[in-house]
Design an enzyme around this catalytic site. Structure first.
Site, PDB file in Angstrom:
ATOM      1  N   SER A  54      -9.454  -3.886  -3.977  1.00 27.87           N
ATOM      2  CA  SER A  54      -8.873  -4.398  -2.729  1.00 27.87           C
ATOM      3  C   SER A  54      -9.863  -4.256  -1.584  1.00 27.87           C
ATOM      4  O   SER A  54      -9.662  -4.816  -0.505  1.00 27.87           O
ATOM      5  CB  SER A  54      -7.573  -3.648  -2.398  1.00 27.87           C
ATOM      6  N   LYS A 122     -10.005   2.204 -13.631  1.00 22.62           N
ATOM      7  CA  LYS A 122      -8.771   1.418 -13.785  1.00 22.62           C
ATOM      8  C   LYS A 122      -9.142  -0.002 -14.227  1.00 22.62           C
ATOM      9  O   LYS A 122     -10.124  -0.561 -13.727  1.00 22.62           O
ATOM     10  CB  LYS A 122      -7.986   1.371 -12.471  1.00 22.62           C
ATOM     11  N   GLU A 124      -7.304  -3.936 -15.351  1.00 17.58           N
ATOM     12  CA  GLU A 124      -6.091  -4.754 -15.278  1.00 17.58           C
ATOM     13  C   GLU A 124      -5.851  -5.428 -16.628  1.00 17.58           C
ATOM     14  O   GLU A 124      -6.803  -5.841 -17.300  1.00 17.58           O
ATOM     15  CB  GLU A 124      -6.241  -5.821 -14.178  1.00 17.58           C
ATOM     16  N   GLU A 191       2.559  -3.418 -10.525  1.00 21.10           N
ATOM     17  CA  GLU A 191       2.547  -4.008  -9.183  1.00 21.10           C
ATOM     18  C   GLU A 191       3.533  -5.164  -9.076  1.00 21.10           C
ATOM     19  O   GLU A 191       3.528  -6.090  -9.901  1.00 21.10           O
ATOM     20  CB  GLU A 191       1.116  -4.491  -8.878  1.00 21.10           C
TER      21      GLU A 191
HETATM   22  O1  KIV Z   1      -7.350  -2.579  -5.705  1.00 25.15           O
HETATM   23  C1  KIV Z   1      -6.359  -1.906  -5.381  1.00 25.15           C
HETATM   24  O2  KIV Z   1      -6.254  -1.388  -4.262  1.00 25.15           O
HETATM   25  C2  KIV Z   1      -5.299  -1.751  -6.370  1.00 25.15           C
HETATM   26  C3  KIV Z   1      -4.024  -1.123  -5.922  1.00 25.15           C
HETATM   27  C4  KIV Z   1      -3.296  -2.059  -5.051  1.00 25.15           C
HETATM   28  C5  KIV Z   1      -3.206  -0.660  -7.043  1.00 25.15           C
HETATM   29  O3  KIV Z   1      -5.455  -2.127  -7.490  1.00 25.15           O
END
Ligand code: KIV
Length: 273
Positions: A54, A122, A124, A191
């Site tokens: 993000s 993380k 997706e 999400e």
């Molecule tokens: O990139 C991000 O900030 C995220 C969160 C919104 C979970 O993946």
């Protein structure tokens, strides 16, 4: 116990998060992209700090997360790592740094851990990333999953609307969560999905389920710091509760500073040598 050992005891680890879920203690997570912000988030006792892709929107001024590169993420993750003592630091693997093949995923995750110092990554997606998740976990890199409205797939979705309202997509999401857990993911972000589905997912897996726009019946919550601070105001999703008006505070400060410079109010004798 030595002070270093004491520090380690207090440190949030993937095991601590699992124990929190078992105790029913909710996990508080936020994003950060630089050392100063990360230090403030950490000092507030937030359990997990995500260096999210993000960053594309709230720092780089872009419309989607898809153009973020691994180099961008390494840079921001290294800044965040420097500001954090207690929270678990998770780094997002950016779009196409882990999807082509498992070797790519291992190399990207390895760089995030070795060069930026994150403690987990993380990714997706569900079944499609499970092989990569399994391998990363096997070599010692904890992995957090991310299901539901996965922003790296925005061009496929074509909309930021709530996901999995239809039974078929809800069934797939539930299955993907179980597959991610089987592959070794230590937690799963979900999400923008209906609260009842999120509740079902949290009950179906042992690992913590962290919601964003997924209602209250999950094991923890995450928000983008710039959103909850009222610092990023280009849009305001319903699931974001604003805990500050930082954009307004900053704008006021900049305006007052300009006025003081123009009127010779700044600097005064105390502020001069
Ligand atoms: O990139 C991000 O900030 C995220 C969160 C919104 C979970 O993946």
């Amino acid at each position: 116990m030595s002070s270093q050992a004491e520090r380690f005891e207090k440190k949030v680890t993937t095991q601590v998060l699992r124990e929190m879920k078992a105790r029913g203690e909710k996990i508080a997570c936020l994003t950060a992209y630089d050392c100063t912000m990360a230090g403030l988030v950490d000092a507030a006792g937030i359990d997990v700090i995500l260096v999210g892709d993000s960053v594309a929107m709230v720092v780089q001024g872009l419309d989607t997360t898809v153009t973020v590169t691994l180099e961008h993420m390494l840079y921001h993750a290294a800044l965040v790592r420097r500001g954090v003592e207690r929270a678990l630091v998770v780094g997002d693997l950016p779009f196409m740094s882990y999807q082509v093949n498992v070797d790519d995923a291992l190399r990207s995750a390895g760089r995030m851990v070795k060069e930026a110092g994150v403690e987990a990554v993380k990714v997706e997606g569900g079944e499609v990333v499970c092989e990569a998740v399994r391998r990363m976990v096997r070599v010692g890199i904890p992995v957090m999953g991310h299901l539901g409205l996965t922003p790296q797939s925005i061009h496929s979705f074509g909309t930021y609307k709530v996901r999995a309202r239809e039974q078929e997509e809800a069934d797939t999401l539930l299955r993907d969560a179980v597959l991610l857990e089987e592959a070794g993911a230590f937690a799963i972000v979900i999400e923008k999905v209906p609260s009842e589905l999120a509740k079902e997912v949290a009950a179906a897996v042992q690992v913590p389920v962290i919601g964003i726009g997924a209602g209250p019946h999950v094991d923890g919550q995450i928000l983008v710091s710039h959103d909850m601070l009222g610092l990023y105001t280009r849009f305001h999703p319903r699931f974001v509760r604003r805990y500050g008006s930082v954009a307004k505070d900053m704008q006021d400060a900049f305006c007052r500073y300009k006025a003081d410079v123009r009127s010779l109010e700044f600097p005064n004798s105390d502020e001069s040598y």
